[in-house]
Design a protein around this motif. Structure first.
Motif, short mmCIF file in Angstrom:
data_model
loop_
_atom_site.label_atom_id
_atom_site.label_comp_id
_atom_site.label_asym_id
_atom_site.label_seq_id
_atom_site.Cartn_x
_atom_site.Cartn_y
_atom_site.Cartn_z
N SER A 198 1.76 10.13 -3.78
CA SER A 198 2.55 10.47 -2.60
C SER A 198 1.62 10.69 -1.42
O SER A 198 0.65 11.45 -1.51
CB SER A 198 3.38 11.73 -2.87
OG SER A 198 4.09 12.11 -1.70
N HIS A 199 1.91 10.03 -0.29
CA HIS A 199 1.12 10.16 0.93
C HIS A 199 1.92 10.92 1.98
O HIS A 199 3.06 10.56 2.28
CB HIS A 199 0.73 8.78 1.47
CG HIS A 199 -0.07 7.95 0.51
ND1 HIS A 199 -1.44 8.02 0.43
CD2 HIS A 199 0.32 7.05 -0.43
CE1 HIS A 199 -1.87 7.18 -0.51
NE2 HIS A 199 -0.82 6.58 -1.04
N GLN A 200 1.34 11.96 2.53
CA GLN A 200 2.02 12.81 3.50
C GLN A 200 1.82 12.27 4.91
O GLN A 200 0.96 11.45 5.19
CB GLN A 200 1.50 14.24 3.39
CG GLN A 200 1.61 14.85 2.00
CD GLN A 200 3.03 14.91 1.50
OE1 GLN A 200 3.96 15.24 2.27
NE2 GLN A 200 3.24 14.58 0.22
N GLY A 201 2.64 12.79 5.84
CA GLY A 201 2.49 12.44 7.25
C GLY A 201 3.59 11.49 7.72
O GLY A 201 4.44 11.02 6.95
N TYR A 249 5.11 6.36 -0.63
CA TYR A 249 4.63 6.26 -2.00
C TYR A 249 3.81 4.99 -2.19
O TYR A 249 4.04 3.97 -1.55
CB TYR A 249 5.81 6.25 -2.98
CG TYR A 249 6.57 7.55 -3.02
CD1 TYR A 249 6.15 8.59 -3.83
CD2 TYR A 249 7.71 7.73 -2.25
CE1 TYR A 249 6.84 9.79 -3.87
CE2 TYR A 249 8.41 8.92 -2.28
CZ TYR A 249 7.97 9.95 -3.09
OH TYR A 249 8.66 11.14 -3.13
N GLY A 250 2.85 5.07 -3.11
CA GLY A 250 2.04 3.92 -3.46
C GLY A 250 1.43 4.11 -4.83
O GLY A 250 1.55 5.17 -5.44
N MET A 251 0.75 3.06 -5.30
CA MET A 251 0.03 3.13 -6.57
C MET A 251 -1.42 3.54 -6.30
O MET A 251 -1.98 3.20 -5.25
CB MET A 251 0.05 1.78 -7.29
CG MET A 251 1.39 1.41 -7.87
SD MET A 251 1.84 2.42 -9.29
CE MET A 251 3.37 1.57 -9.81
N ASP A 276 0.82 -1.21 0.00
CA ASP A 276 0.00 0.00 0.00
C ASP A 276 0.86 1.26 0.00
O ASP A 276 0.69 2.15 -0.84
CB ASP A 276 -0.93 0.00 1.22
CG ASP A 276 -1.98 -1.09 1.13
OD1 ASP A 276 -2.34 -1.48 -0.01
OD2 ASP A 276 -2.43 -1.58 2.19
N ILE A 277 1.77 1.35 0.98
CA ILE A 277 2.63 2.53 1.11
C ILE A 277 4.04 2.09 1.44
O ILE A 277 4.25 1.24 2.31
CB ILE A 277 2.11 3.48 2.21
CG1 ILE A 277 0.70 3.97 1.89
CG2 ILE A 277 3.06 4.67 2.37
CD1 ILE A 277 0.11 4.86 2.96
N LEU A 278 5.01 2.68 0.75
CA LEU A 278 6.43 2.43 1.01
C LEU A 278 7.11 3.78 1.23
O LEU A 278 6.97 4.69 0.42
CB LEU A 278 7.08 1.70 -0.17
CG LEU A 278 6.58 0.29 -0.46
CD1 LEU A 278 7.19 -0.24 -1.75
CD2 LEU A 278 6.90 -0.64 0.70
N SER A 279 7.85 3.90 2.33
CA SER A 279 8.53 5.17 2.62
C SER A 279 9.80 5.30 1.80
O SER A 279 10.45 4.30 1.45
CB SER A 279 8.86 5.26 4.11
OG SER A 279 9.84 4.29 4.46
N ALA A 280 10.17 6.52 1.49
CA ALA A 280 11.39 6.79 0.72
C ALA A 280 12.62 6.33 1.49
O ALA A 280 13.57 5.80 0.90
CB ALA A 280 11.47 8.27 0.39
N SER A 281 12.60 6.52 2.81
CA SER A 281 13.77 6.12 3.62
C SER A 281 13.97 4.61 3.60
O SER A 281 15.10 4.12 3.54
CB SER A 281 13.60 6.62 5.06
OG SER A 281 12.41 6.08 5.63
N MET A 282 12.86 3.86 3.66
CA MET A 282 12.97 2.40 3.62
C MET A 282 13.51 1.93 2.28
O MET A 282 14.39 1.06 2.22
CB MET A 282 11.60 1.78 3.89
CG MET A 282 11.62 0.24 4.00
SD MET A 282 11.48 -0.59 2.39
CE MET A 282 9.78 -0.24 2.02
#
Length: 321
Positions: free
Chosen positions: A51-54, A59-61, A17-23
């Motif tokens: 792009s998901h904030q917070g 990031y996700g599709m 669902d969501i992957l962080s840029a840092s990961m």
């Protein structure tokens, strides 16, 4: 290297669902700024990256995005269709058939498959498979009689969790209420299976490596289906209590009758049973635990084969030269 990283990131975005840029930066050994540029590249290529904030952002599709045909070649699609077609045949699943049609539209794969997987055999009870699948989907308890490897018959209540195919046979695993533990059952040894009007909550458990059913080697497929016609002959066989489980594996579609002494009588319809070679090999493998009761010609042929075997053991020592 960048292209391989981009492709890998696309698949990750499709499966999460969501992957962080840092990961992502840590996993691929690059900076977060490089990941930002990668996301821009992926978006420019036509993939709907969001792009998901917070604090839990990343990031996700976009929801509902489907695989584009550029991600699947014709070989990949053909392989998926082969497996799905086999499953749809077993479970009569219309949703799977709809998935096949969508896959076919990706690369217009309509030619005959080069690889065919057939999970169905003369040991497969498709009705039981469909019943168990329904029980898993609706979290419904099933009740059945089971013949274990020691030929003991017990009544079980099961909270089924999964069905799988291995060693040429189908199995169901789940939480056995009767034994209060996770167990595995071979479908060919399940009798009188019914859905109970009871539902269960999914338990957090894993199927253990040492299960209730132990098979030292794959079952030999010996009994081909025979078309029933007016010339078919009914073969009646009495099975000793010590061989019930083996008989259920080898003659699953036979008519069965259990007796008070623990034995079982099976009835199968065959065309020209006297010339049916596999039948005699199977019966001989049962040793003293099986006896042909009818018809007389099959019984006579068994007697003849046994005499021929005894003749080979008339001498104390075989001639090794």
């Amino acid at each position: 290297m960048k292209l391989q990283r981009l492709i890998s990131i696309i698949y990750k975005l499709l499966n999460h669902d969501i992957l962080s840029a840092s990961m992502l930066a840590e996993e691929y050994g690059v900076s977060a700024r490089t990941i930002y540029r990668d996301m821009d590249t992926i978006g420019a290529a036509g993939f709907p990256v969001v792009s998901h904030q917070g604090s839990q952002g990343g990031y996700g599709m976009i929801d509902g995005y489907k695989l584009d045909k550029s991600l699947l070649g014709s070989h990949d699609v053909a392989s998926l269709i082969t497996v799905l077609h086999s499953l749809s045949t077993m479970f009569e699943d219309t949703q799977v058939q709809e998935t096949i049609e969508r896959l076919q539209s990706i690369e217009h794969v309509h030619q005959l498959p080069r690889l065919d997987i057939n999970f169905q055999s003369y040991h497969t009870d498709t009705h039981l498979l469909q019943l168990l699948r329904q029980a898993i989907a609706e979290q419904q308890v099933v009740q059945f009689d089971y013949i274990n490897a020691s030929n003991e018959r017990t009544t079980r209540e099961l909270e089924p969790s999964r069905i799988y195919f291995k060693y040429g046979a189908w199995y169901v695993a789940g939480y056995c209420r009767s034994r209060q533990s996770v167990r595995e059952f071979r479908l060919s040894r399940m009798l009188s299976t019914v859905l109970r009007d009871q539902h269960f909550t999914i338990r957090q458990h894993e199927v253990p490596s040492h299960t209730a059913v132990h098979i030292e080697q794959p079952a030999t497929l010996l009994q081909p289906e025979q078309p029933i016609s007016h010339t078919s002959t009914e073969v009646v066989i009495r099975i000793n209590q010590n061989a019930i489980a083996n008989a259920l594996d080898q003659f699953q579609h036979a008519e069965r009758q259990f007796h008070s002494d623990g034995s079982m009588t099976i009835r199968i319809l065959l065309q020209q049973p006297k010339q049916t070679k596999w039948l005699y090999g199977t019966l001989l493998s049962f040793g003293e635990n099986a006896e042909v009761l009818h018809p007389p010609e099959v019984r006579a042929t068994m007697r003849q084969k046994l005499h021929q075997m005894l003749e080979r053991y008339e001498h104390d020592k075989p001639n090794l030269l």
